[in-house]
Design a protein around this motif. Structure first.
Motif, PDB file in Angstrom:
ATOM      1  N   MET A 240      25.456  -6.264  -6.152  1.00 28.71           N
ATOM      2  CA  MET A 240      24.446  -6.584  -7.162  1.00 28.71           C
ATOM      3  C   MET A 240      23.423  -5.452  -7.220  1.00 28.71           C
ATOM      4  N   GLU A 241      23.097  -5.024  -8.421  1.00 24.05           N
ATOM      5  CA  GLU A 241      22.093  -3.986  -8.596  1.00 24.05           C
ATOM      6  C   GLU A 241      20.682  -4.581  -8.504  1.00 24.05           C
ATOM      7  N   ALA A 242      19.793  -3.859  -7.861  1.00 23.06           N
ATOM      8  CA  ALA A 242      18.415  -4.332  -7.721  1.00 23.06           C
ATOM      9  C   ALA A 242      17.756  -4.507  -9.085  1.00 23.06           C
ATOM     10  N   ALA A 243      18.030  -3.584 -10.013  1.00 24.68           N
ATOM     11  CA  ALA A 243      17.406  -3.664 -11.342  1.00 24.68           C
ATOM     12  C   ALA A 243      17.861  -4.911 -12.085  1.00 24.68           C
ATOM     13  N   TRP A 244      19.151  -5.272 -11.953  1.00 19.35           N
ATOM     14  CA  TRP A 244      19.686  -6.459 -12.645  1.00 19.35           C
ATOM     15  C   TRP A 244      18.949  -7.708 -12.159  1.00 19.35           C
ATOM     16  N   LEU A 245      18.765  -7.831 -10.826  1.00 16.51           N
ATOM     17  CA  LEU A 245      18.090  -9.006 -10.281  1.00 16.51           C
ATOM     18  C   LEU A 245      16.610  -8.999 -10.650  1.00 16.51           C
ATOM     19  N   ALA A 246      15.975  -7.836 -10.584  1.00 19.89           N
ATOM     20  CA  ALA A 246      14.539  -7.736 -10.879  1.00 19.89           C
ATOM     21  C   ALA A 246      14.225  -8.188 -12.296  1.00 19.89           C
ATOM     22  N   GLU A 247      15.134  -7.894 -13.256  1.00 20.85           N
ATOM     23  CA  GLU A 247      14.924  -8.301 -14.652  1.00 20.85           C
ATOM     24  C   GLU A 247      14.852  -9.810 -14.804  1.00 20.85           C
TER      25      GLU A 247
ATOM     26  N   ARG B 179       8.083 -16.811  -3.172  1.00 19.81           N
ATOM     27  CA  ARG B 179       8.591 -18.080  -3.695  1.00 19.81           C
ATOM     28  C   ARG B 179       9.342 -17.870  -5.005  1.00 19.81           C
ATOM     29  N   GLY B 180       8.808 -17.002  -5.880  1.00 22.59           N
ATOM     30  CA  GLY B 180       9.461 -16.755  -7.165  1.00 22.59           C
ATOM     31  C   GLY B 180      10.807 -16.076  -7.008  1.00 22.59           C
ATOM     32  N   ILE B 181      10.889 -15.107  -6.102  1.00 20.55           N
ATOM     33  CA  ILE B 181      12.162 -14.417  -5.849  1.00 20.55           C
ATOM     34  C   ILE B 181      13.193 -15.404  -5.317  1.00 20.55           C
ATOM     35  N   ALA B 182      12.788 -16.222  -4.326  1.00 20.06           N
ATOM     36  CA  ALA B 182      13.715 -17.192  -3.735  1.00 20.06           C
ATOM     37  C   ALA B 182      14.166 -18.218  -4.777  1.00 20.06           C
ATOM     38  N   ALA B 183      13.241 -18.670  -5.628  1.00 20.01           N
ATOM     39  CA  ALA B 183      13.578 -19.676  -6.641  1.00 20.01           C
ATOM     40  C   ALA B 183      14.557 -19.113  -7.662  1.00 20.01           C
ATOM     41  N   THR B 184      14.342 -17.878  -8.105  1.00 17.17           N
ATOM     42  CA  THR B 184      15.239 -17.263  -9.088  1.00 17.17           C
ATOM     43  C   THR B 184      16.645 -17.121  -8.526  1.00 17.17           C
ATOM     44  N   LEU B 185      16.741 -16.608  -7.310  1.00 13.94           N
ATOM     45  CA  LEU B 185      18.063 -16.410  -6.721  1.00 13.94           C
ATOM     46  C   LEU B 185      18.742 -17.748  -6.439  1.00 13.94           C
ATOM     47  N   THR B 186      17.966 -18.763  -6.054  1.00 10.44           N
ATOM     48  CA  THR B 186      18.532 -20.098  -5.846  1.00 10.44           C
ATOM     49  C   THR B 186      19.157 -20.614  -7.144  1.00 10.44           C
ATOM     50  N   ASP B 187      18.438 -20.469  -8.265  1.00  2.53           N
ATOM     51  CA  ASP B 187      18.976 -20.910  -9.566  1.00  2.53           C
ATOM     52  C   ASP B 187      20.253 -20.152  -9.918  1.00  2.53           C
ATOM     53  N   LEU B 188      20.274 -18.850  -9.672  1.00  2.00           N
ATOM     54  CA  LEU B 188      21.455 -18.039 -10.004  1.00  2.00           C
ATOM     55  C   LEU B 188      22.665 -18.427  -9.151  1.00  2.00           C
ATOM     56  N   ILE B 189      22.409 -18.772  -7.893  1.00  2.33           N
ATOM     57  CA  ILE B 189      23.511 -19.198  -7.014  1.00  2.33           C
ATOM     58  C   ILE B 189      23.982 -20.594  -7.397  1.00  2.33           C
ATOM     59  N   ARG B 190      23.039 -21.474  -7.711  1.00  2.76           N
ATOM     60  CA  ARG B 190      23.404 -22.847  -8.081  1.00  2.76           C
ATOM     61  C   ARG B 190      24.274 -22.893  -9.343  1.00  2.76           C
ATOM     62  N   ASP B 191      23.899 -22.092 -10.366  1.00  2.00           N
ATOM     63  CA  ASP B 191      24.644 -22.187 -11.628  1.00  2.00           C
ATOM     64  C   ASP B 191      25.880 -21.292 -11.656  1.00  2.00           C
ATOM     65  N   GLY B 192      26.172 -20.623 -10.555  1.00  3.16           N
ATOM     66  CA  GLY B 192      27.403 -19.840 -10.469  1.00  3.16           C
ATOM     67  C   GLY B 192      27.311 -18.428 -11.002  1.00  3.16           C
ATOM     68  N   THR B 193      26.135 -18.023 -11.499  1.00  7.30           N
ATOM     69  CA  THR B 193      25.973 -16.642 -11.972  1.00  7.30           C
ATOM     70  C   THR B 193      26.169 -15.661 -10.818  1.00  7.30           C
ATOM     71  N   VAL B 194      25.639 -16.024  -9.657  1.00  5.34           N
ATOM     72  CA  VAL B 194      25.848 -15.240  -8.443  1.00  5.34           C
ATOM     73  C   VAL B 194      26.752 -16.047  -7.522  1.00  5.34           C
ATOM     74  N   THR B 195      27.891 -15.490  -7.193  1.00  7.05           N
ATOM     75  CA  THR B 195      28.900 -16.228  -6.430  1.00  7.05           C
ATOM     76  C   THR B 195      28.890 -15.840  -4.961  1.00  7.05           C
ATOM     77  N   ALA B 196      29.595 -16.658  -4.156  1.00  7.65           N
ATOM     78  CA  ALA B 196      29.720 -16.377  -2.726  1.00  7.65           C
ATOM     79  C   ALA B 196      30.342 -15.001  -2.517  1.00  7.65           C
ATOM     80  N   ARG B 197      29.918 -14.360  -1.431  1.00  5.83           N
ATOM     81  CA  ARG B 197      30.366 -13.025  -1.011  1.00  5.83           C
ATOM     82  C   ARG B 197      29.756 -11.894  -1.834  1.00  5.83           C
ATOM     83  N   THR B 198      28.855 -12.232  -2.785  1.00  3.35           N
ATOM     84  CA  THR B 198      28.119 -11.183  -3.494  1.00  3.35           C
ATOM     85  C   THR B 198      27.160 -10.509  -2.519  1.00  3.35           C
ATOM     86  N   ARG B 199      27.181  -9.179  -2.520  1.00  2.00           N
ATOM     87  CA  ARG B 199      26.268  -8.429  -1.649  1.00  2.00           C
ATOM     88  C   ARG B 199      24.966  -8.182  -2.403  1.00  2.00           C
ATOM     89  N   LEU B 200      23.856  -8.594  -1.814  1.00  2.00           N
ATOM     90  CA  LEU B 200      22.554  -8.463  -2.461  1.00  2.00           C
ATOM     91  C   LEU B 200      21.993  -7.057  -2.269  1.00  2.00           C
TER      92      LEU B 200
END
Length: 372
Positions: free
Chosen positions: A1-8, A16-37
Motif C-alpha cells: 500500500m502506498e502512503a499517499a493512497w492511504l493519506a488521501e 484515532r482518525g488514522i485508526a478509524a479510517t484503516l478500520t473502515d477500509l479493512i472492514r469493507d474489504g478495500t484493504v485485505t488480509a496480507r496487505t503490507r502497510l
C-alpha cells in the motif's frame, strides 16, 4: 500500500482518525488480509504529523488484532477487528493426552474444598434478597472479612474473582499509554490484562523476599500510576514479601502518588503471614483477596478493601454492567468464613498443600530442577 493512497483517505490526521479510517477500509474489504502497510515514517510524512501519532494508531489496530508487525515483513494486515484475547493464558495447559495433573492453572483440589449446601441454604435468606439496590458488600461478608484485614480499609467491594478485581483496578486507574509496574516474572494472565488495557508494563525484578528495592526504584523513575504485586504465594515463584523488604519498598513508594495494588491470590491457603503496605499507606493501597482457592471457584468472589477513591472507581465502572455481586454468594462465603468446622477444614487443606508442594519440590530438585 502506498502512503499517499492511504493519506488521501484519512480525513482526521490524529491517531484515532488514522485508526478509524484503516478500520473502515479493512472492514469493507478495500484493504485485505496480507496487505503490507506503509512505514510509520512515510505515512507521517504524507499526513504532516509526528511518527508517534501514526505509531499510536498502529498500536490501537494491533491491540484489536487487525495488524501485525515484524522486522522482516513490516506491518501487515491480518483482517477485521477481533475481541482482544488473553493469548498467554490461552496457551497454558496444552500438553497432550499424557497430562496427569495440570499444575499450571493452580486449581484447588475439589476434595479439600468445604461443602456448600448448608451455607447456600443459610444465604438464601440474605437480607434484601432480589432487591435491585446495588450492594457493594453485604454486612455479613464485611463483618466476616474485616477482622482479618491487615489495615483499616476505607472502601469495600465484593467482585467476581481476584483477576476481575485486579483488571478493574488497573482499568480504572490507568489510561492507555500510562505505566504500571509489576513483578517480573508474574502471572501470564496479568500480563494479558495489562496489554489489553493498553498500558506500558514496567517490570520489577524479584528474589525470594519479593520485589527488589533497586528494581522498584528504577521502575518508579518512569512514574507508574500503579504498582501491582503479590505479597505472598506469588505466582509463578511462590515467594512471600518479608517485613524488612516491605519496609524498604514502602520507603521508595512514600514520596510518589503511585497506587499500590496487593493481589492476595491464594489468601487463607498461604503458609506465609500477610505483610501489607496498607499499614503505612491506607489511603493509596488496595488489597485484593480471593477466596476461590480456599472456599470454591464457583463462588466467584474476591473482596477489594482499601483506598476509598480507588474502590469507588471500580464500583462506578461495575454499575454499567453487573452492578453488584450476588448477595446469595456473598453471604454464602460469609457463612463459610464464620463456621468453625470450615475454618478447620481450610487449615487442614493449607497443611496438605504445603506438604504436597514440599514433596514435589524435592522430587524436582532430585532431577536437577530447583523451584525455590
Amino acid at each position: 500500500m502506498e502512503a499517499a493512497w492511504l493519506a488521501e483517505r484519512i480525513g482526521e490526521p490524529s491517531a484515532r482518525g488514522i485508526a478509524a479510517t484503516l478500520t473502515d477500509l479493512i472492514r469493507d474489504g478495500t484493504v485485505t488480509a496480507r496487505t503490507r502497510l506503509p512505514t510509520v515514517r512515510s505515512l507521517a510524512r504524507e499526513l504532516r504529523v509526528s511518527s508517534g501519532t501514526v505509531a499510536e494508531a498502529w498500536s490501537e489496530l494491533r491491540r484489536h488484532g487487525m495488524i501485525h508487525t515484524d522486522r522482516r515483513r513490516g506491518t501487515v494486515v491480518l483482517g477485521p477487528p477481533d475481541v482482544p484475547r488473553p493469548i498467554r493464558y490461552e496457551r497454558i495447559g496444552h500438553f497432550g493426552d499424557r497430562l496427569a495433573i495440570d499444575l499450571a492453572i493452580a486449581s484447588p483440589d475439589p476434595a479439600l474444598l468445604p461443602p456448600l449446601e448448608a451455607a447456600l441454604v443459610a444465604a438464601a435468606h440474605t437480607d434484601r434478597l432480589n432487591d435491585y439496590t446495588r450492594e457493594t458488600i453485604t454486612p455479613r461478608l464485611r463483618a466476616a472479612v474485616e477482622p482479618d484485614w491487615p489495615f483499616p480499609a476505607r472502601g469495600w467491594l465484593a467482585v467476581g474473582g481476584g483477576y476481575e478485581a485486579v483488571q478493574l483496578l488497573c482499568q480504572t486507574t490507568a489510561l492507555p499509554g500510562d505505566r504500571i509496574a509489576i513483578e517480573e516474572p508474574t502471572a501470564a494472565r496479568l500480563l494479558d490484562i495489562l496489554e489489553t488495557i493498553g498500558v506500558q508494563i514496567i517490570p520489577v525484578a524479584c528474589d525470594e523476599e519479593g520485589p527488589l528495592p533497586g528494581a522498584l526504584a528504577k521502575a518508579l523513575r518512569a512514574r507508574p500510576v500503579a504498582f501491582v504485586y503479590q505479597p505472598r504465594g506469588q505466582s509463578p515463584c511462590g515467594h512471600a514479601v518479608t517485613p524488612g523488604r516491605s519496609a524498604e519498598l514502602a520507603a521508595l513508594l512514600e514520596p510518589t502518588p503511585t497506587l499500590v495494588v496487593e493481589d492476595d491470590g491464594i489468601g487463607e491457603l498461604s503458609v506465609s503471614p500477610m505483610v501489607s503496605m496498607g499499614t503505612r499507606f491506607p489511603d493509596r493501597t488496595v488489597l485484593v483477596r480471593s477466596y476461590s482457592k480456599s472456599h470454591g471457584p464457583d463462588l466467584r468472589i474476591a473482596v477489594i478493601g482499601g483506598a476509598a477513591e480507588a474502590v469507588e472507581r471500580v464500583r462506578v465502572l461495575r454499575s454499567f454492567g453487573t452492578g453488584w455481586t450476588s448477595r446469595i454468594l456473598q453471604d454464602t462465603l460469609a457463612h463459610l468464613l464464620g463456621d468453625a468446622e470450615v475454618r478447620a477444614r481450610v487449615e487442614h487443606a493449607r497443611g496438605l498443600y504445603a506438604g504436597r508442594r514440599a514433596r514435589l519440590a524435592a522430587a524436582l530438585a532430585d532431577r536437577g530442577v530447583r523451584t525455590g
